[in-house]
Write a protein that holds these residues in place. Structure first.
Motif, PDB file in Angstrom:
ATOM      1  N   LEU A  96      59.800  48.260  12.660  1.00  0.00           N
ATOM      2  CA  LEU A  96      60.349  49.375  13.428  1.00  0.00           C
ATOM      3  C   LEU A  96      60.378  50.660  12.594  1.00  0.00           C
ATOM      4  N   GLY A 100      57.703  53.528  13.724  1.00  0.00           N
ATOM      5  CA  GLY A 100      58.255  54.476  14.673  1.00  0.00           C
ATOM      6  C   GLY A 100      59.527  55.185  14.272  1.00  0.00           C
ATOM      7  N   LEU A 101      60.465  54.479  13.656  1.00  0.00           N
ATOM      8  CA  LEU A 101      61.764  55.096  13.381  1.00  0.00           C
ATOM      9  C   LEU A 101      61.731  56.046  12.190  1.00  0.00           C
ATOM     10  N   ILE A 406      70.755  51.457  21.481  1.00  0.00           N
ATOM     11  CA  ILE A 406      69.405  51.952  21.796  1.00  0.00           C
ATOM     12  C   ILE A 406      68.675  52.420  20.535  1.00  0.00           C
ATOM     13  N   GLU A 408      66.800  51.197  18.355  1.00  0.00           N
ATOM     14  CA  GLU A 408      65.415  50.830  18.061  1.00  0.00           C
ATOM     15  C   GLU A 408      64.429  51.779  18.746  1.00  0.00           C
ATOM     16  N   ARG A 409      64.962  52.658  19.591  1.00  0.00           N
ATOM     17  CA  ARG A 409      64.129  53.663  20.259  1.00  0.00           C
ATOM     18  C   ARG A 409      64.530  55.084  19.870  1.00  0.00           C
ATOM     19  N   ASP A 416      59.400  62.380  14.629  1.00  0.00           N
ATOM     20  CA  ASP A 416      58.588  62.874  15.745  1.00  0.00           C
ATOM     21  C   ASP A 416      57.608  63.946  15.260  1.00  0.00           C
TER      22      ASP A 416
END
Length: 582
Positions: A96, A100-101, A406, A408-409, A416
């Protein structure tokens, strides 16, 4: 949950506003401890829509979370201990973070596992790595690869030919732990959490048998206030027992501190194109590529019963690492090769075994008393899991519906847009007038926040020049640390916002005055303040270096404690005495 502009800035203005809110607002949750778990809890709670405050006696990541092996690792060695669940969980969290994180902070890293025995060792290690890869270790990085002896030596020519019979490679990750923890905290602030460092809990507020808040003391000026909330979460790591004693409750678990030390040496001292993992009689030894210029070598694993804030490395600790790594190196390392040393404490859940390497690396969460939750144990990689477990446990004390986690998102600040910016390095170099190498350095520390950092140098081109005696960092980075990243002292900047204290042989002393003068306007320092900061930091370095010449923990600790605290009003923890169950 739309944050106010610049809400993630942790600077002097935010600090003043946070103090006012601590004393006036009622929070759903109060988190004690600014390590990665505390910061993770604040982020989890804030992104569930809760009103949350985090207080930390010293600095973000001042303890264990800045002194790890700098790896977001899957726990390969725990396979031998049959802790399959822990490995699977850690690998999921690693993936993760990597994908993404926090891709700007967590980087893939290739490791060589040198084989030293013929016959059984290769299939034994290969079987473990096969399991590791299939549990998630090879999801977005290459899986294991087998090497002959000659191929292994081409990859790592600094190894003795007599030290290996062949090898395998696999992938793990590397992370600047202190920067990652600080970014988790800033992300929590971005979503509305009140984050305040140099804010020490000195008491608990009660109504009948319920904990309803904490009394805090400013570690800079000694003023106090009361902070009220529906639930308090103790996420203080190795200080867990001390905070339980302060609350006058008997804990559901106890924590033992295990000391691990690391040394840092220049990259040219070991000829290798890969990081290395070595077996020892007790555990494993890592030789970790740190940036482009250094290796981090560690770690040890010994019981520690002395000062928790400033654990000291001894000469025998350092000799242990040198002895074991030199067994496999063509050119042995000496004490003169070392540019930095750091010691950290693992918060292990106490068990029956006296060997700290056998104590649990899993975590525990418990409701210690009505309104008070404790969490301890675990490992850096699984901080997010620990955080949502703690919030889930605390939810029963919050008098409203609490949504599910939430996180993990929820990418950390700077994640970003990171990949797109990496593809635009030549354009960014031209835009800012900075060498592409420097742009890559900035992107791997700040990600898409690079505009904020470089923007602080607008009209002051000299701030885009390197710090004179620590040229790996730009002057604007020190400025940004004070303006946006919550740094209040030289120690915060030189040891945690940057890693100058371990990457340069002078350990930050030679650039202390320059950095102090750079941040003085932001932090409101007078000439006398600058002089005190430089003197305090220099005394810390002197004490650390002298402690590292001592033969045992007691002697090293005594020398390390001679250095003054940067935070003059921080108090020693309360002594642990028998408590009653309230």
């Amino acid at each position: 949950m739309t944050p106010k502009p610049q809400s993630q800035f942790l600077g002097p203005q935010q600090r003043d506003a946070a103090w006012e809110r601590l004393g006036s607002d009622h929070f759903d949750m109060i988190v004690i401890g600014g390590g990665v778990v505390g910061a993770g809890i604040a982020l989890d709670a804030a992104t569930r829509g809760l009103e949350v405050a985090l207080v930390e006696a010293r600095d973000l990541a001042a303890g264990t979370s800045s002194r790890s092996s700098k790896m977001f690792h899957g726990g390969l060695r725990y396979l031998e201990m049959m802790e399959f669940g822990l490995v699977r969980e850690a690998l999921k969290e690693r993936e993760l973070a990597l994908s993404g994180l926090a891709p700007h902070l967590v980087k893939p890293l290739r490791f060589l596992y040198p084989l030293s025995r013929y016959g059984w060792e290769r299939p034994y290690v290969a079987a473990g790595l096969f399991l590791y890869d299939n549990m998630g270790g090879a999801k977005s990085v290459p899986g294991q690869h087998h090497l002959t002896k000659s191929a292994a030596l081409r990859l790592a020519p600094g190894l003795k030919g007599s030290a290996l019979t062949g090898g395998l490679t696999y992938y793990d990750t590397v992370v600047d732990d202190a920067r990652h923890t600080m970014t988790v905290a800033r992300t929590a602030a971005h979503y509305g959490a009140v984050i305040r460092t140099s804010t020490q809990v000195v008491g608990f507020l009660r109504e009948a048998d319920r904990v309803v808040g904490v009394k805090v003391r400013d570690s800079e000026d000694g003023r106090t206030t009361e902070v009220r909330g529906s639930v308090v979460v103790n996420s203080t790591g190795v200080w867990t027992d001390e905070l339980q004693a302060l609350a006058h409750v008997r804990g559901r678990f106890h924590v033992r501190a295990s000391k691990g030390i690391h040394i840092v040496v220049p990259r040219d001292r070991i000829a290798s194109d890969t990081s290395i993992i070595l077996r020892t009689e007790k555990s494993v030894l890592f030789v970790i590529a740190w940036g482009t210029d250094h290796w981090i070598i560690g770690t040890t694993d010994t019981d520690w019963n002395l000062d928790l804030a400033h654990p000291a490395a001894t000469k025998s600790d350092i000799d242990y690492l040198l002895e074991h790594v030199n067994k496999v190196l063509v050119t042995p390392l000496t004490h003169a090769d070392i540019t930095g040393v750091y010691a950290g404490l693992r918060p292990l859940l106490a068990g029956e075994s006296d060997q700290t390497s056998k104590l649990s690396r899993e975590h525990a969460v418990a409701r210690i008393a009505p309104g008070l939750v404790g969490i301890a144990g675990g490992k850096y990689t699984t901080y997010r899991v620990m955080a949502y477990d703690a919030v889930d446990e605390a939810a029963q004390d919050i008098p409203r519906s609490v949504p599910s986690t939430i996180t993990e998102r929820v990418p950390l600040l700077g994640a970003d847009g990171y990949y797109a910016l990496m593809n635009q390095i030549p354009h960014l170099a031209e835009k800012y007038g900075i060498h592409p190498y420097r742009i890559q350095h900035l992107l791997n520390r700040y990600g898409s926040l690079i505009d904020e950092v470089v923007g602080m140098a607008e009209g002051k081109a000299e701030l885009l020049e390197p710090i004179t005696t620590a040229p790996g960092y730009l002057q604007v980075e020190a400025l940004y640390a004070a303006a946006a990243e919550g740094a209040l002292h030289l120690d915060d900047i030189l040891a945690r916002r940057t890693r100058i204290s371990i990457e340069y042989a002078h350990r930050g002393v030679d650039c202390a005055d320059q950095v102090a003068r750079l941040v003085a306007p932001i932090l409101g320092w007078s000439d006398a303040d600058i002089a005190r900061e430089v003197e305090t930091y220099s005394a810390r370095v002197k004490a650390e270096i002298e402690s590292q010449t001592q033969p045992d923990d007691a002697a090293a600790d005594a020398l390390r404690q001679e250095a003054p605290e940067a935070r003059r009003e921080v108090l020693d923890p309360v002594p642990i005495v028998p408590t009653i169950q309230d």
